[in-house]
Each structure stands twice: as C-alpha cells, then as structure tokens.
Write an enzyme that holds these catalytic residues in place. Structure first.
Site, short mmCIF file in Angstrom:
data_model
loop_
_atom_site.label_atom_id
_atom_site.label_comp_id
_atom_site.label_asym_id
_atom_site.label_seq_id
_atom_site.Cartn_x
_atom_site.Cartn_y
_atom_site.Cartn_z
CE LYS A 71 -5.05 -12.78 -10.08
NZ LYS A 71 -4.80 -11.35 -9.99
CE LYS A 95 1.55 -14.26 -1.00
NZ LYS A 95 1.24 -12.84 -0.84
CE LYS A 107 2.52 -7.43 -4.94
NZ LYS A 107 1.60 -8.27 -4.16
P1 NAD Z 1 -3.51 -0.68 2.11
O1 NAD Z 1 -2.86 0.40 1.33
O2 NAD Z 1 -4.97 -0.88 1.99
O3 NAD Z 1 -3.18 -0.53 3.66
C1 NAD Z 1 -1.90 -0.40 4.17
C2 NAD Z 1 -2.04 0.36 5.49
O4 NAD Z 1 -0.80 0.31 6.18
C3 NAD Z 1 -2.42 1.80 5.30
O5 NAD Z 1 -3.46 2.12 6.20
C4 NAD Z 1 -1.13 2.55 5.63
O6 NAD Z 1 -1.38 3.84 6.15
C5 NAD Z 1 -0.50 1.62 6.64
N1 NAD Z 1 0.95 1.72 6.71
C6 NAD Z 1 1.85 1.74 5.71
N2 NAD Z 1 3.11 1.80 6.18
C7 NAD Z 1 2.99 1.82 7.52
C8 NAD Z 1 3.92 1.87 8.58
N3 NAD Z 1 5.23 1.90 8.35
N4 NAD Z 1 3.45 1.86 9.85
C9 NAD Z 1 2.12 1.80 10.11
N5 NAD Z 1 1.20 1.76 9.14
C10 NAD Z 1 1.62 1.77 7.86
O7 NAD Z 1 -2.70 -2.00 1.71
P2 NAD Z 1 -3.17 -3.51 1.88
O8 NAD Z 1 -3.76 -3.94 0.59
O9 NAD Z 1 -3.89 -3.65 3.14
O10 NAD Z 1 -1.74 -4.24 1.97
C11 NAD Z 1 -1.02 -4.33 3.18
C12 NAD Z 1 -0.01 -5.45 3.07
O11 NAD Z 1 -0.69 -6.68 2.75
C13 NAD Z 1 1.04 -5.28 1.98
O12 NAD Z 1 2.24 -5.88 2.40
C14 NAD Z 1 0.46 -6.07 0.82
O13 NAD Z 1 1.46 -6.52 -0.10
C15 NAD Z 1 -0.14 -7.25 1.58
N6 NAD Z 1 -1.18 -7.98 0.85
C16 NAD Z 1 -2.30 -7.35 0.40
C17 NAD Z 1 -3.28 -8.10 -0.25
C18 NAD Z 1 -4.58 -7.49 -0.69
O14 NAD Z 1 -5.47 -8.24 -1.12
N7 NAD Z 1 -4.78 -6.19 -0.59
C19 NAD Z 1 -3.08 -9.47 -0.49
C20 NAD Z 1 -1.91 -10.08 -0.01
C21 NAD Z 1 -0.97 -9.31 0.66
#
Ligand code: NAD
Length: 472
Positions: A71, A95, A107
């Site tokens: 996953k 995790k 991933k």
């Molecule tokens: P997303 O695309 O919805 O949001 C990411 C946000 O971060 C965007 O608004 C983008 O503009 C901003 N961003 C990117 N780079 C940036 C930077 N250098 N400075 C400032 N802002 C920046 O993505 P998400 O799903 O919210 O994921 C964010 C993080 O969380 C990632 O590391 C992802 O692997 C992790 N994550 C996400 C999930 C999930 O369910 N979506 C689960 C576990 C971990």
C-alpha cells in the site's frame, strides 16, 4: 533545499532505519533483507496529446511484501524520481506496521506538473499510467493498492479504479484496487480528512502527557498555542482546521509555494483554503502580512511548526535557526537526518512522519476492508445498537422515576453512522500508536527520540513477521 553535506531523502530514511535496527540489535542479515525495496519499476509511456505524443515517466516501488497487499500513495509532481519513491515506499512499510495496518509498503509517482494539463488530458495520462501499472503487476486489490498523495486526490483515484475495472471486468473486488476514491465510487466517508485528522489526534495525545510536553519547554494545553503550517493542501489544511476548530490553537502562519502569510491574531483555515483555491497561493490574503521568501518563515517564532508540504524542508541550511520547540511532521520526510541531529541537540521535540501522518493509510485500510467485504461499516449493527440503548434509557427512567434529559438521550437513540465508526477507529489507532511509541522510547535506554522509537516499534513487528513466516 539541501546542503551538499547532506544525503538525499532515501539516504535519510536508510540512516533512520539503521539507527533503529542498531537500537534493537537486529541481526545484520535481517537488516539486509528488510532495509531496501524489494522491487522498483520505471515506466515510460507515450500519450497522444495536442496533436502529437508526449512521453511520461513514472515509478512504483514495493518495499516489503511481508503483508499483502502492499500500500502507498501515488504522487504527481515534477520533482518525483526513483529515490524519492523508494524512500517513501520504505516509510510506508514502517508506518503500516506502527499502526497495525496489515499491508506492506509501496509508493508510486509520476513526474508531471498537473497544472500544465487540462482535466481531460490528466484523465488520459492517469488512465494510461494505470494500464502500465496493471501490465506490470503493480496495481490490484490483493497485490498493490495505491492511494492519493501530493498532486493526486479523489478524482485521480476514481479514474484509476474505473480503468482497472475496465481491464478486469470479472474481478468482483476491482474497486479495492485503490483507496481514497469519492464516496460515490466506493470511497469511504472521512478519507479526505483522515490524514490531517490523524495529525490532530497525535498532537492531542502528545499534550495529554504533561511530562512529554515538558521536554519542549512548553506548558499548559494546546489551546492558544501558536502554530505555523507549511503546505496548505489536503494534509496541511485539514490539520490546521482540526487544531483550530477543536483545540483552539492560533494559526499564526501559512507557508505556500508563492510565499507565506503571518497574523498574530490567527488565520481562519477555511478562508485561507478558499483564497488558495481561487488564487493558487496565499499572496493577497486580507488582513495578513505577506512574506515573499516563504521558506524563511519555517524559522519564525511559534510553538508548533507543522511541515505539511514535502520532504527536505528542514535541512542543515536552516536547522540551527528553527525556533519552534515542537515540530510535527505531517509531510513525509520534511526534516533531513542531519538536520534532525541538530534539532535534537537544541532540545527540540519532533513528532515523526511515520507516526503523525499514518491516519491516511489507517482510513485507507478501512476503505479497502469495506470494499472487499462489499458492505459499509455499521450496516448490520446500527439498529440493534439503537434498540439496546433505548432499553437502557427506559431502564434508567424506570429505576429513577425521572426522564433522561434529551441532550443525553439523543446521541444514544441516533446510533452510530459509518463516519462515527471511522473517526473512532482512527482516533483509537493514532492514540495507541503515540502511546506505543513513547513507551518504546521510555523503555529502551538506547533510544531517546520519538522517531527512533517509532521506527523501532514498527521494525520489531516486521522482524517478527519475517521470522514467523520463515523468511528469516
Ligand atoms: P497536496 O498536493 O494536497 O498539498 C501539498 C501542498 O504543499 C500544496 O498546497 C503545495 O502548493 C504545497 N507545497 C509544495 N511544496 C511546497 C513548498 N516547498 N513550500 C510551501 N508549500 C509547498 O499534498 P498532500 O496530500 O497534502 O501531501 C502533503 C504531504 O503529506 C506529502 O509529503 C505527502 O506525502 C504527505 N502525506 C499525504 C497523505 C494524504 O493522505 N494525502 C498521507 C500521508 C502523508
């Protein structure tokens, strides 16, 4: 944002794993068996677009199949590459183990800037990527189950599920090939909010242990604490929303790609999110101070810093300047291995990614279970629960001779909706995971930080599973 003296993201994750393996004294042959990804595929494929062909490059990495299916999210971003996908796949193994979700780690990613394409084009590209993954055995309900990540969401998951179903029309479980789908397409309520909500539950549990909070130098509860969030996408926004609405924290800063906004009085998460949707950034948000160099705001004064954007945001370049005493890793890998050492030496406390953002995969697990069982949670038990509660209320009223007040009676007679069960399951999982992590830290003289404790807690389970299966 890395200095040349640092290893990359994959190097950081390997170092974190090695540190936990040393603390647990895992034999070197087992370390060798578990440490690296078991398989990685690079997929190059053309898509006919705008009168010609465009070639795209994507990856899927499987870290460990000690539990099946494997996953992990699918990321759409221009910076995606193989080492990033491998690092994220191995984080997923630990995790899932930490929160007792019976999946191996994987991933995927596609090197693409989604905003360069129309919705129709993105659909074409996503469907073609799904075909490639299916052709090579890197998607399937019993094998490998992607989910949303940076740059992807319900829309992409719906396209992937539909494409998979078209490829395998007789697979009764086809919808379980991805999670994070829209609720009307086999998704589950609360998946969209799950990761941010899980971050909130972990932070709340941390503050329920005053001796843990004391290590940060902060005192009191969460209410009124000043929080800065980097990245206001799915995870950052939902984290901010729950912390503000349910705990009364002050959101004093939001850092996005185009800069940062600051407000001592506190920003309203919904308003910032709406502004970001409309303008694709935070610049121009009314009533807040704009800072063009958004990255510099990571070092601004606050109580809690929540990096929720991407990996390697706190590195040796800025670790010495970080002011927040508590860093909550909502993103994957936002603090590099080298920077972490500096932060810990400076007395900072880090709540690590594999614990903090595990709420997403936890609710994805609930979605997958619901998909393969072809039934929503609570469908069989809700009416019985309500009947039993009604009997209890009647017994209390008969015994006391007084009516139970409506405010107490109403929730008992309403019964649990599916979303109530999911929220409760998520909260329970995140609280248990935090407690297990802190107990591992307190019980092990060789471990004095929460990341090593979380890795150790998870690694112990993975090692046990390898041994029991006879793989070691
Ligand atoms: P997303 O695309 O919805 O949001 C990411 C946000 O971060 C965007 O608004 C983008 O503009 C901003 N961003 C990117 N780079 C940036 C930077 N250098 N400075 C400032 N802002 C920046 O993505 P998400 O799903 O919210 O994921 C964010 C993080 O969380 C990632 O590391 C992802 O692997 C992790 N994550 C996400 C999930 C999930 O369910 N979506 C689960 C576990 C971990």
């Amino acid at each position: 944002m890395t200095s040349s003296t640092e290893t990359n993201f994959l190097g950081s994750v390997r170092s974190m794993f090695d540190r936990a393996a040393r603390a647990l004294a895992v034999p070197s042959d087992l370390v060798e068996a578990i440490r690296e990804c078991n398989s990685v595929i690079q997929l190059r494929f053309p898509v006919r677009l705008r009168g010609g062909y465009r070639t795209f490059c994507g990856w899927r990495a499987v870290h460990s199949e000690h539990r099946l299916p494997v996953k992990g999210g699918i990321r759409f971003a221009p910076i995606v590459d193989q080492q990033e996908v491998e690092a994220l796949a191995s984080l997923m193994t630990f995790k899932c183990a930490l929160v007792d979700v019976p999946f191996g780690g994987a991933k995927g990613g596609l090197a693409i800037r989604p905003r360069d394409y129309t919705e129709d084009e993105l659909e074409l590209i996503t469907r073609r990527f799904t075909q490639e993954l299916a052709d090579h055995g890197y998607i399937g309900p019993s094998r490998d189950v992607p989910a949303p990540d940076m740059g992807t969401g319900e829309r992409e998951m719906a396209w992937m599920a539909d494409e998979y179903r078209a490829l395998y029309p007789s697979d009764i479980d086809a919808l379980a090939c991805v999670t994070g789908k829209p609720v009307t397409q086999g998704g589950i309520p609360y998946r969209r909010q799950a990761t941010g909500s899980g971050v909130h539950y972990v932070v709340r549990e941390f503050f329920a242990h005053p001796e843990d909070v004391a290590r940060t130098g902060l005192d009191g509860g969460l209410e009124g604490k000043a929080v800065i969030v980097q990245g206001f996408g799915n995870v950052g926004f939902n984290t901010a929303r729950y912390l503000v609405e349910e705990e009364g924290v002050r959101l004093v800063g939001v850092i996005e790609r185009d800069g940062a906004i600051l407000s001592d009085a506190g920003l309203a998460p919904d308003d910032v999110a709406e502004h970001r949707r409309e303008t694709r950034g935070v610049k121009g948000f009314p009533g807040a101070r704009f800072v063009a160099d958004g990255g510099s705001v990571l070092a601004a004064d606050c109580d809690i810093l929540v990096p929720a954007a991407a990996e390697n945001q706190v590195t040796m370049d800025n670790a010495a300047r970080i002011a927040a005493p508590l860093i909550v890793e909502a993103a994957n890998g936002p603090v590099s291995f080298a920077a972490e050492r500096t932060l810990l030496e400076r007395g900072k406390v880090i709540l690590p990614d594999l614990l903090v953002n595990a709420g997403g995969v936890t609710v994805s697990y609930f979605e997958w279970v619901s998909n393969v069982s072809h039934m929503r949670f609570g469908r069989l038990s809700r009416r019985l629960d309500v009947q039993r509660n009604r009997h209890i209320v009647e017994m209390i009223e008969a015994a006391t001779g007084k009516p139970v007040p409506d405010a107490l009676k109403a929730p008992l007679l309403r019964g649990n909706e599916e979303i109530d069960l999911i929220r409760a399951g998520l909260e329970d999982t995140m609280r248990d995971a935090y407690r297990a992590t802190r107990e591992t830290m307190l019980a092990s003289p060789a471990i004095d930080d929460l990341r090593t404790a979380a890795f150790a807690c998870a690694l112990e389970k993975v090692v046990r599973s390898y041994r029991e299966m006879g793989l070691a």
